[in-house]
Motif scaffolding. Structure first.
Motif: not given
Lengths: 108, 115
Positions: B34, B36, B38, B46, B86, B88, B90
């Motif tokens: 995973w 992330r 932004r 992650l 949070d 973003a 994913y």
């Protein structure tokens, strides 16, 4: 941890032009990938190239592992080449560390 | 399936709510990641699952984030008490770590917006 720097951060080209994108990394790597993120956000694999040279159509890539850099060449650019190009490396911890990308805009 | 799939493609939630994001890796891939992303930035690692080994959670930004994976199949990323930071995209990726080349293939991502 390993640092990945890409240059240039932004690039504007006329359709048909050639370009070279660079990726520098701060430590030895056992995995290096180039990705194209299209305007819809999808990450597309371009090359898996921890060393050596590969070509795929108008794109080619070279990684000089001993000097810790990789180059992505785009020839005869097309508007569909627009997007963000990311270099990502794995220095042995089984996860990719991404550079901040080169944003390419190819105008007709 | 033919590629990595993720659901939902978009999620809008209110601050403080919990969300669950799903990833279906490529069949037969032993490793799942995973990340992330932004807005306007690169991808941040992650968490990483490899077979039945303990996951590498070193990239999780806080204890509000957790992830599970059953065997070599579906994974879920859970964010509790969501915050605006949070927000973003994913992204999930999978690869077959026991077979060269070790190329990660990415799903289309889930765009999370926390209001």
């Amino acid at each position: 941890g390993i640092q990945v720097e890409q240059s240039p951060p932004d690039l504007i080209l006329q359709e048909g032009a050639n370009s070279t994108l660079r990726c520098n990394f701060s430590d030895s790597v056992n995995n290096l990938q180039w990705f194209h993120q299209n305007p819809w956000g999808q990450l597309i694999n371009l090359f898996y190239i921890p060393s050596g040279t590969k070509q795929n159509g108008r794109l080619s890539a070279t990684t000089v592992a001993t000097e810790r850099y990789s180059l992505l060449y785009i020839s005869s650019s097309q508007t569909t080449d627009s997007g963000v190009y990311f270099c990502a490396v794995d220095s042995g911890f089984q996860k990719l560390v991404f550079g901040t990308g080169t944003r390419l805009l190819v105008s007709p | 399936g033919a590629g990595v799939s993720q659901s939902p493609s978009n999620k809008v939630t209110e601050k403080g709510k919990d969300v669950e994001l799903r990833c279906d890796p490529i069949s037969g891939h032993t490793a799942l990641y995973w990340y992330r992303q932004r807005l306007g930035q690169g991808l941040e690692f992650l968490i990483y699952f490899q077979g039945n080994s303990a996951p590498d959670k070193s990239g999780l930004p806080s204890d509000r984030f957790s992830a599970e994976r059953t065997g070599e199949s579906v994974s879920t990323l859970t964010i509790q008490r969501t915050q605006q930071e949070d927000s973003a995209v994913y992204l999930c990726a999978s690869t077959h770590r026991d077979r060269a080349p070790d190329t990660q293939y990415f799903g289309p991502g889930t765009r999370l917006t926390v209001l």
